[in-house]
Motif scaffolding. Structure first.
Motif, mmCIF file in Angstrom:
data_model
loop_
_atom_site.group_PDB
_atom_site.id
_atom_site.type_symbol
_atom_site.label_atom_id
_atom_site.label_comp_id
_atom_site.label_asym_id
_atom_site.label_seq_id
_atom_site.Cartn_x
_atom_site.Cartn_y
_atom_site.Cartn_z
ATOM 1 N N VAL A 80 0.865 -1.188 0.000
ATOM 2 C CA VAL A 80 0.000 0.000 0.000
ATOM 3 C C VAL A 80 0.899 1.235 0.000
ATOM 4 C CG1 VAL A 80 -1.820 1.249 1.220
ATOM 5 C CG2 VAL A 80 -1.755 -1.269 1.287
ATOM 6 N N PRO A 81 0.931 1.967 -1.117
ATOM 7 C CA PRO A 81 1.823 3.131 -1.186
ATOM 8 C C PRO A 81 1.395 4.235 -0.231
ATOM 9 C CG PRO A 81 0.998 2.495 -3.366
ATOM 10 C CD PRO A 81 0.191 1.750 -2.361
ATOM 11 N N GLY A 82 2.371 5.052 0.196
ATOM 12 C CA GLY A 82 2.069 6.224 1.011
ATOM 13 C C GLY A 82 1.449 7.319 0.157
ATOM 14 N N ARG A 83 1.330 8.524 0.740
ATOM 15 C CA ARG A 83 0.605 9.580 0.021
ATOM 16 C C ARG A 83 1.376 10.084 -1.203
ATOM 17 N NH1 ARG A 83 0.435 14.939 0.045
ATOM 18 N NH2 ARG A 83 1.884 15.159 1.784
ATOM 19 N N ARG A 84 2.699 10.297 -1.021
ATOM 20 C CA ARG A 84 3.482 10.840 -2.144
ATOM 21 C C ARG A 84 4.121 9.686 -2.900
ATOM 22 N NH1 ARG A 84 7.543 14.323 1.063
ATOM 23 N NH2 ARG A 84 7.668 12.268 2.002
ATOM 24 N N VAL A 85 3.768 9.545 -4.186
ATOM 25 C CA VAL A 85 4.213 8.366 -4.944
ATOM 26 C C VAL A 85 4.942 8.803 -6.208
ATOM 27 C CG1 VAL A 85 3.473 6.242 -6.093
ATOM 28 C CG2 VAL A 85 2.181 7.088 -4.124
ATOM 29 N N ALA A 86 6.116 8.237 -6.436
ATOM 30 C CA ALA A 86 6.794 8.408 -7.729
ATOM 31 C C ALA A 86 6.654 7.100 -8.491
ATOM 32 C CB ALA A 86 8.273 8.740 -7.507
ATOM 33 N N ILE A 87 6.242 7.203 -9.754
ATOM 34 C CA ILE A 87 6.096 6.003 -10.585
ATOM 35 C C ILE A 87 7.203 6.018 -11.629
ATOM 36 C CG2 ILE A 87 4.609 4.768 -12.211
ATOM 37 C CD1 ILE A 87 2.187 5.978 -10.803
ATOM 38 N N ILE A 88 8.031 4.996 -11.615
ATOM 39 C CA ILE A 88 9.125 4.886 -12.582
ATOM 40 C C ILE A 88 8.629 4.069 -13.767
ATOM 41 C CG2 ILE A 88 11.401 3.868 -12.986
ATOM 42 C CD1 ILE A 88 12.205 4.656 -10.219
ATOM 43 N N GLY A 89 8.503 4.732 -14.916
ATOM 44 C CA GLY A 89 8.025 4.049 -16.121
ATOM 45 C C GLY A 89 6.597 4.466 -16.431
ATOM 46 N N ALA A 90 6.419 5.049 -17.634
ATOM 47 C CA ALA A 90 5.092 5.579 -17.994
ATOM 48 C C ALA A 90 4.539 4.859 -19.217
ATOM 49 C CB ALA A 90 5.183 7.081 -18.235
ATOM 50 N N GLY A 91 4.682 3.539 -19.232
ATOM 51 C CA GLY A 91 4.002 2.741 -20.255
ATOM 52 C C GLY A 91 2.559 2.522 -19.818
ATOM 53 N N GLY A 92 1.902 1.554 -20.434
ATOM 54 C CA GLY A 92 0.493 1.293 -20.097
ATOM 55 C C GLY A 92 0.310 1.014 -18.622
ATOM 56 N N ILE A 93 1.261 0.299 -18.031
ATOM 57 C CA ILE A 93 1.077 -0.078 -16.624
ATOM 58 C C ILE A 93 1.380 1.101 -15.694
ATOM 59 C CG2 ILE A 93 1.992 -1.585 -14.808
ATOM 60 C CD1 ILE A 93 1.851 -3.850 -16.870
ATOM 61 N N PRO A 135 12.382 11.534 -23.968
ATOM 62 C CA PRO A 135 11.960 12.944 -23.937
ATOM 63 C C PRO A 135 10.592 13.148 -24.594
ATOM 64 C CG PRO A 135 13.646 12.600 -25.618
ATOM 65 C CD PRO A 135 13.434 11.273 -24.960
ATOM 66 N N SER A 136 10.053 12.096 -25.215
ATOM 67 C CA SER A 136 8.814 12.245 -25.997
ATOM 68 C C SER A 136 7.606 12.486 -25.098
ATOM 69 C CB SER A 136 8.587 10.998 -26.845
ATOM 70 O OG SER A 136 8.614 9.867 -26.011
ATOM 71 N N ARG A 137 6.484 12.818 -25.744
ATOM 72 C CA ARG A 137 5.239 13.081 -25.030
ATOM 73 C C ARG A 137 4.853 11.876 -24.184
ATOM 74 N NH1 ARG A 137 -0.698 13.587 -27.097
ATOM 75 N NH2 ARG A 137 -0.053 11.916 -28.467
ATOM 76 N N MET A 138 4.373 12.131 -22.973
ATOM 77 C CA MET A 138 3.983 11.035 -22.082
ATOM 78 C C MET A 138 2.736 10.337 -22.630
ATOM 79 S SD MET A 138 6.110 11.459 -19.372
ATOM 80 C CE MET A 138 5.432 10.785 -17.882
ATOM 81 N N GLY A 139 2.712 9.035 -22.486
ATOM 82 C CA GLY A 139 1.510 8.282 -22.850
ATOM 83 C C GLY A 139 1.391 7.973 -24.323
ATOM 84 N N ARG A 140 2.484 8.073 -25.062
ATOM 85 C CA ARG A 140 2.399 7.808 -26.504
ATOM 86 C C ARG A 140 2.098 6.345 -26.813
ATOM 87 N NH1 ARG A 140 6.725 10.627 -30.340
ATOM 88 N NH2 ARG A 140 5.541 9.425 -31.830
ATOM 89 N N SER A 141 2.476 5.462 -25.875
ATOM 90 C CA SER A 141 2.258 4.034 -26.154
ATOM 91 C C SER A 141 0.825 3.601 -25.842
ATOM 92 C CB SER A 141 3.239 3.185 -25.334
ATOM 93 O OG SER A 141 2.936 3.303 -23.947
ATOM 94 N N LEU A 142 0.030 4.521 -25.295
ATOM 95 C CA LEU A 142 -1.345 4.143 -24.951
ATOM 96 C C LEU A 142 -2.192 4.015 -26.217
ATOM 97 C CD1 LEU A 142 -1.913 6.519 -21.900
ATOM 98 C CD2 LEU A 142 -1.091 4.162 -21.886
ATOM 99 N N GLY A 143 -3.355 3.399 -26.050
ATOM 100 C CA GLY A 143 -4.231 3.171 -27.196
ATOM 101 C C GLY A 143 -4.611 4.476 -27.881
ATOM 102 N N LEU A 144 -4.691 4.429 -29.233
ATOM 103 C CA LEU A 144 -5.001 5.634 -30.011
ATOM 104 C C LEU A 144 -6.321 6.270 -29.597
ATOM 105 C CD1 LEU A 144 -4.237 4.923 -33.793
ATOM 106 C CD2 LEU A 144 -3.496 6.876 -32.428
ATOM 107 N N THR A 145 -7.339 5.434 -29.340
ATOM 108 C CA THR A 145 -8.667 5.990 -29.080
ATOM 109 C C THR A 145 -9.017 6.038 -27.591
ATOM 110 O OG1 THR A 145 -9.693 3.824 -29.323
ATOM 111 C CG2 THR A 145 -9.558 5.179 -31.304
ATOM 112 N N THR A 146 -8.109 5.575 -26.736
ATOM 113 C CA THR A 146 -8.387 5.611 -25.296
ATOM 114 C C THR A 146 -7.324 6.372 -24.504
ATOM 115 O OG1 THR A 146 -7.306 3.470 -25.111
ATOM 116 C CG2 THR A 146 -9.712 3.451 -25.180
ATOM 117 N N GLY A 147 -6.107 6.457 -25.064
ATOM 118 C CA GLY A 147 -5.004 7.075 -24.326
ATOM 119 C C GLY A 147 -5.297 8.521 -23.951
ATOM 120 N N TRP A 148 -6.023 9.235 -24.816
ATOM 121 C CA TRP A 148 -6.314 10.645 -24.527
ATOM 122 C C TRP A 148 -7.142 10.783 -23.243
ATOM 123 C CZ3 TRP A 148 -11.287 12.556 -24.216
ATOM 124 C CH2 TRP A 148 -12.308 11.757 -24.736
ATOM 125 N N VAL A 149 -7.909 9.756 -22.916
ATOM 126 C CA VAL A 149 -8.733 9.828 -21.707
ATOM 127 C C VAL A 149 -7.812 9.911 -20.484
ATOM 128 C CG1 VAL A 149 -10.439 8.615 -20.309
ATOM 129 C CG2 VAL A 149 -10.598 8.528 -22.804
#
Ligand code: NAP
Ligand code: SF4
Length: 684
Positions: free
Chosen positions: A505-518, A577-591
């Motif tokens: 169970v993470p604490g309040r302040r969380v750093a996430i390493i890796g911004a792929g789908g997961i 350096p690219s835009r975050m979330g580029r690997s997300l689905g084309l029609t759902t990633g924007w959500v």
């Protein structure tokens, strides 16, 4: 003995008498672009695709959209139906459907300014944010010609044996573009007043009815909710519905939201049946049957939409890709064997916008019925499948359906693998349906499932190749990639698997390493303000700024949307350096990219990781050192294949098939695992 479907879904299974013809139930297969037309033997493929759904007992099929003239195409490769020479090919499709006892309507769609062709046309020369090409306003003569083109295509469809046509008048295509002042600033008889703006739609419908006569189904797809500024309000929508009814349509089928709307309408984050009350308002205003659509993916929700009086029928598009036998299984009281659409868009809509063709993540045979033909085996093999994640499960089920004898080993005490993690992410609850489907199919097919059994090389070696097993399938999946960083063993560091299962169970302040789908999934999990399975339609509509009363233009709320309260302060990081979330689905990633910043999630790209210590995560960005103060650091740095068993068997000279993440972890997703496994199971 399962309870007969009629007792469970009396409204859904009730035939619908249209006067001159009767639909066998209240389920329409909604129109969907598949781009099958891009493939070789496209007519044979389309015939097989639609015939399979007719065999699956859907009440009425509506094809993907055919343009009435070249200007109306979605793109240069899209289908136009405007020539009598095409009738023979189309007749092969309608004959195939009729041979299976089905009925089929052709959808006629003019894309207007959504067309991705060099010269697009529209009601006015007003561009859309989702197409770089600015349209040319149709001249008066061209408008008249376009109305005639719609009627001509309807007449050709009738000659080709179609049972009717559906006219696409929602989602922001040309007809909608005429209706809304947002996209129509004409000052002639086709613009200005409500009467003038809706004249194009009404003239098309009247012309079609006079051309095809009375004994031919005519459906108008009407926008129940535009979800764009200067779209119709409730009064305009209801008035328009009544005027469309007066043109002599047999069914009003409803759509939700223009394609350029910045509110999700069909993605997994949309609660089931979220739009039904808006459809209910239309049903109350007209006498013709009204169909509801969008996020209706089980017979239960379909039944309740009709039983509660929100609609007379349901139009299911993606659920018909996921399971062609949706209605047959509902009728037989076998709804627990329906392979449900999980609203991921990953294998249906995303590939279409990526210029490929549609299929389905949970059913890779969709739109490939010819090549994925299920052939029963002559000689059953005994096959061991190791690992009950998406790959192992789909192999086991498909191979067992063909007649092979399968033993499925799973080290865990439940099936599902990575699917069990995904379903814990708010908005991804539909993965529970996939698990339910596999659980039931394994049971029905008599697969020997050995849970809590970690198959090892010695045990398998004793049984293969001369012993019990003719084939061994290694579907042992993946394990999270470990972090190679100073302080990676600090007590604040945890893996995404631990977080999503609740083991950590993470604490309040969380750093996430890796911004792929997961990484994005974990950010959603921590900031959604609800657990998976919680949350209501009202909260969803409030979060996205939809006015339940539809009083104002487009149904947009006057007040800004209300972000859900997050319990965590999250920073999402990536090295690229690219835009975050580029690997997300084309029609759902924007959500995800829209809501996470609203909930205060900070996104930092171009990061160099240095070390972890008691104060948090030390990084640099563009050479500048920074500290991300954190109580917890969640590692979402991808996966490595789990191939230990495969390699141990190889050492003993035993060949095994390697599939899914164990075969290749990079960019692994359930779609690739399921498709690869299904192809192997059809071949083995
Ligand atoms: P992923 O998409 O490969 O993302 C992991 C990210 O971690 C990489 O993009 C990489 O970005 C970073 N990374 C890799 N090695 C690292 C290291 N040694 N140290 C620090 N960072 C590292 O993997 P995933 O997020 O685990 O997803 C797995 C699969 O599931 C993917 O195919 C994904 O498409 C699918 N999936 C999709 C969704 C979705 O679309 N919504 C959701 C869940 C899963 P940088 O190198 O730039 O930091
Ligand atoms: Fe549904 Fe996903 Fe299949 Fe599309 S790919 S039909 S959204 S399950």
């Amino acid at each position: 003995m399962p309870m007969a479907g009629k007792a469970l879904y009396p409204h859904l299974l009730e035939p619908l008498d249209l006067g001159f013809t009767t639909l066998r139930n209240r389920c329409i297969m909604g129109s969907m672009h598949t781009r099958i037309e891009l493939l070789d033997n496209s007519i044979d493929r389309e015939a097989a695709y639609y015939a399979e759904r007719a065999k699956g007992e859907v009440g009425l099929i509506v094809t993907g959209g055919y343009a009435p003239n070249p200007y109306g195409r979605m793109d240069e490769q899209s289908a136009v139906f405007n020539d009598a020479a095409q009738i023979a090919d189309q007749k092969r499709i309608t004959d195939a459907v009729h041979a299976e006892g089905g009925k089929i309507c052709m959808q006629i769609l003019h894309a207007g300014r959504y067309a991705k062709i060099p010269e697009t046309v529209g009601a006015s020369d007003l561009p859309t944010p989702i197409n770089p090409v600015t349209p040319r306003a149709l001249s008066n003569d061209e408008i008249e010609a376009t109305i005639e083109d719609f009627a001509h295509t309807a007449s050709l469809a009738q000659q080709a044996g179609y049972d009717g046509v559906e006219i696409m008048g929602s989602e922001g295509y040309l007809i909608t573009q005429f209706c809304a002042s947002r996209t129509n600033n004409r000052d002639d008889e086709w613009g200005g007043s409500f009467e003038n703006r809706t004249r194009f739609a009404l003239d098309i419908m009247r012309r079609i009815r006079s051309r095809v006569g009375t004994d031919f189904i005519v459906i108008f797809r009407l926008s129940a909710l535009d979800l764009v500024e200067d779209g119709f309000n409730r009064d305009e929508t209801l008035r328009f519905a009544r005027e469309i009814e007066a043109t002599g349509v047999d069914i009003i089928s409803t759509g939700i939201g223009w394609h350029e709307a910045r509110i999700p309408t069909i993605a997994h984050v949309v609660p089931r049946g979220a739009w039904r009350s808006f459809v209910g308002q239309i049903k109350a205003a007209v006498s013709v049957p009204v169909a509801a659509s969008n996020r209706i993916n089980t017979p239960e929700i379909a039944e309740s939409v009709i039983a509660d009086g929100d609609a007379d029928l349901v139009a299911l598009a993606r659920p018909m890709l996921a399971d062609a036998y949706f209605m047959a299984k509902a009728r037989q009281g076998r709804a627990d064997e329906i392979n449900s659409c999980i609203a991921c868009n990953q294998a249906c809509l995303d590939p279409i916008f990526g210029k490929s063709h549609a299929s389905c993540l949970v059913n890779p045979a969709a739109c490939r019925e010819i090549e994925f033909e299920m052939k029963p085996v002559q000689t059953a093999k005994r096959i061991a499948v190791i690992g009950a994640g998406p790959g192992g499960l789909s192999f086991a089920v498909t191979a067992a359906e063909r007649g092979h004898k399968i033993t499925l080993y799973e080290a865990d005490d439940a099936i599902g693998g990575q699917l069990r993690l995904a379903r814990n992410v708010p908005g991804k609850e539909e993965f529970n349906e996939t698990l339910r489907y596999y659980t039931r199919r394994l049971e029905v097919l008599g697969v020997n499932v050995r849970l809590g059994h970690k198959a090892d090389a010695d045990g398998l070696a004793a049984e293969a190749p001369a012993g019990s097993y003719d084939e061994i399938i290694i579907a042992t999946g993946v394990h999270p990639r470990a972090l190679d960083l100073d302080g990676a063993d600090h007590s604040m560091v945890m893996s995404y698997a631990d977080v999503l299962t609740g083991r950590a169970v993470p604490g309040r302040r969380v750093a996430i390493i890796g911004a792929g789908g997961i990484g994005f999934d974990v950010a959603e999990y921590l900031t959604a303000g609800r657990s998976a399975g919680e949350g209501s339609t009202q909260e969803f509509l409030a979060e996205w700024g939809v006015d339940m009363t539809h009083a104002g233009p487009g149904g947009l709320a006057e007040k800004p949307s209300v972000p859900r309260k997050s319990t965590h302060d999250v920073t999402l990081l990536q090295r690229k350096p690219s835009r975050m979330g580029r690997s997300l689905g084309l029609t759902t990633g924007w959500v995800n990219r829209t809501v996470l910043p609203q909930r205060g999630v900070k996104m930092i790209a171009g990061v160099d990781y240095h070390r972890i210590d008691d104060s948090g995560l030390h990084i640099s960005v563009n050479g500048e050192d920074k500290l991300i103060e954190a109580d917890s650091i969640v590692v979402c740095a991808g996966q490595e294949p789990s191939r230990g068993l495969h390699d141990a068997l190889a050492v003993r000279g035993i060949k095994a098939h390697l599939i899914g993440g164990a075969h290749e972890a990079a960019e692994l997703d359930a779609q690739r695992a399921i498709e690869q496994a299904t192809r192997l199971a059809l071949d083995i």
